[in-house]
Write an enzyme that holds these catalytic residues in place. Structure first.
Site, PDB file in Angstrom:
ATOM      1  CG  ASP A 142      -2.121   0.935   1.012  1.00 31.91           C
ATOM      2  OD1 ASP A 142      -3.228   0.419   0.755  1.00 31.91           O
ATOM      3  OD2 ASP A 142      -1.961   2.163   1.088  1.00 31.91           O
ATOM      4  CG  ASP A 161     -10.002  -2.820  -2.153  1.00 35.09           C
ATOM      5  OD1 ASP A 161     -10.946  -2.186  -2.648  1.00 35.09           O
ATOM      6  OD2 ASP A 161     -10.053  -3.328  -1.025  1.00 35.09           O
ATOM      7  CB  CYS A 194     -16.388   0.191  -1.542  1.00 35.05           C
ATOM      8  SG  CYS A 194     -15.271   1.430  -0.827  1.00 35.05           S
TER       9      CYS A 194
END
Length: 425
Positions: free
Chosen positions: A261, A304, A357
């Site tokens: 990340d 993601d 999302c």
């Protein structure tokens, strides 16, 4: 505490949020620390009022003819619990900790108004500027889709098949049942009234690594990646590791997952989670320089992506009202950069799995279309066939198009998620 005290506390928290522009979780935590006499049940009930008020903020304010936190709290209580205005006032009578009761003008407004007659944006409970985005995403169904994003959410978990079966986990958790779509998913239904979800993280089964808290939509997205034993996988935006752990279980601890990340702080929880879940095929790469050796070698790169989180408004309703068009533009630029960066790590025949999302097309289908235009060596998967092959009994649970799969609370009963797969020739 009686209803009056709980309602007064909720209004205090909402006013604090509005005045200081802070997240609901922070405001509720601070209220609890400064009011230690409130028991766990009281804090849960106050939290319910706050979150219901934020989910239904637009319609609650319309019902009372006011746009202040007090109206959100009273209106949300009426809309979510079915209490009548007269019944609420009766409950406040004689309670010295209660807020002032509904006025005659407010009572008259409530009696005269039917939410079915409200403007669409009010029934949808969204900011004005989001309406075109939702109309583009859902067409004539946009109001119903948005209303589903303003409902109370369930508590979803994923059985860690490295250590336990779903049935074994369900046997340990009161009120749990199999999720509707995800094969390892477990669900405890949305809370009712003043109740609260159990703290499943204190359960022995959680401490032993038998399950993780993860929305069913996130589990489905991980499944759609097609990760399999023996693969080389890069989770480029791993964060706390929810999807990393899901992929490790799908791969049966065989092959290799590299978890990275760009913000090291997000990775902090992943180490304890990997240890508890007994995931042995994951390497955490904190620095981007450590990714150089992976270029052109990955079977799968999972993104993601950082996004607006519009698909999670059930769980984070305050984010709905803090979100701005400027923030959306920033996220779109970040997503574009991450997608272009991811391409370098994919080997011939490998693929990128792009997940958000969010339910906004500008973060989803539009990003995929633009990426394919910039990178002609990649092609989109047949997403209809992918869904049908993996979830043949749930054809009606998603909006599947040429460039991706969309999950929503209305269709799939999950949070809002987008998934797209792009294969390198």
């Amino acid at each position: 505490m009686r209803l009056g005290g709980r309602l007064a506390a909720a209004i205090e928290v909402l006013e604090d949020m509005e005045r200081r522009h802070r997240p609901s979780a922070d405001a509720l935590k601070d209220w609890g620390l400064s009011h230690r006499f409130a028991g766990a049940g009281d804090r849960a009930a106050i939290g319910n009022i706050v979150y219901d008020a934020l989910r239904r903020r637009r319609s609650a304010g319309w019902l009372l003819g006011d746009a202040a936190p007090r109206a959100w709290a009273f209106g949300g209580l009426i809309l979510e619990t079915g209490r009548t205005a007269a019944g609420i006032n009766a409950s406040l009578d004689g309670d010295r900790f209660a807020p002032s009761p509904l006025t005659e003008a407010e009572m008259a407004a409530i009696a005269a108004r039917d939410l079915a007659d409200a403007p669409e944006v009010v029934r949808a409970d969204v900011p004005d500027w989001c309406v075109p985005l939702l109309e583009t995403a859902f067409g004539e169904d946009w109001v119903e889709e948005a209303r589903a994003l303003a409902a109370r959410p369930p508590l979803d978990m994923r059985a860690n098949t490295l250590l336990a079966t779903r049935d074994k986990v369900i046997g340990e958790l009161a009120g749990a049942a199999p999720a509707a779509i995800a094969p390892d998913g477990i669900r405890i239904p949305p809370i009712e009234g003043d109740g609260r979800h159990p703290n499943v993280q204190v359960e022995p089964a959680f401490q032993k690594g038998w399950f993780e808290i993860q929305d069913e939509g996130s589990q489905i997205a991980a499944r759609l990646t097609g990760a399999a034993p023996g693969m080389q996988v890069l989770d480029l935006c791993a964060g706390a590791g929810g999807k990393t752990l899901a992929l490790a279980a799908m791969m049966d601890n065989r092959g290799q997952i590299f978890a990275h990340d760009s913000e090291k702080a997000r990775l902090a929880p992943i180490f304890d989670r990997l240890k508890r879940a007994e995931c042995r095929n994951v390497q955490v790469i904190a620095n981007s320089t450590g990714l150089a050796d992976l270029e052109g070698r990955m079977d799968l790169v999972l993104i993601d992506a950082p996004c607006t989180g519009s698909g999670t408004w059930r769980r984070r309703p305050d984010a709905k009202w803090r979100l701005t068009e400027r923030q959306l533009d920033v996220r779109i630029a970040e997503q574009r950069s991450i997608l272009d960066n991811a391409a370098r790590y994919v080997k011939p025949g490998g693929s990128i799995a792009y997940v958000t999302c969010s339910v906004f097309p500008s973060e989803n289908q539009d990003q995929v279309t633009a990426f394919l235009d910039r990178h002609p060596g990649f092609e989109a998967a047949d997403h209809a066939a992918l869904w049908a092959g993996m979830f043949p009994k749930h054809a009606d649970k998603t909006r599947t198009g040429e460039h991706g799969v969309v999950l929503t609370p209305l269709r799939s009963g999950t949070d809002g998620f987008f998934f797209a797969s792009m294969r390198r020739a």
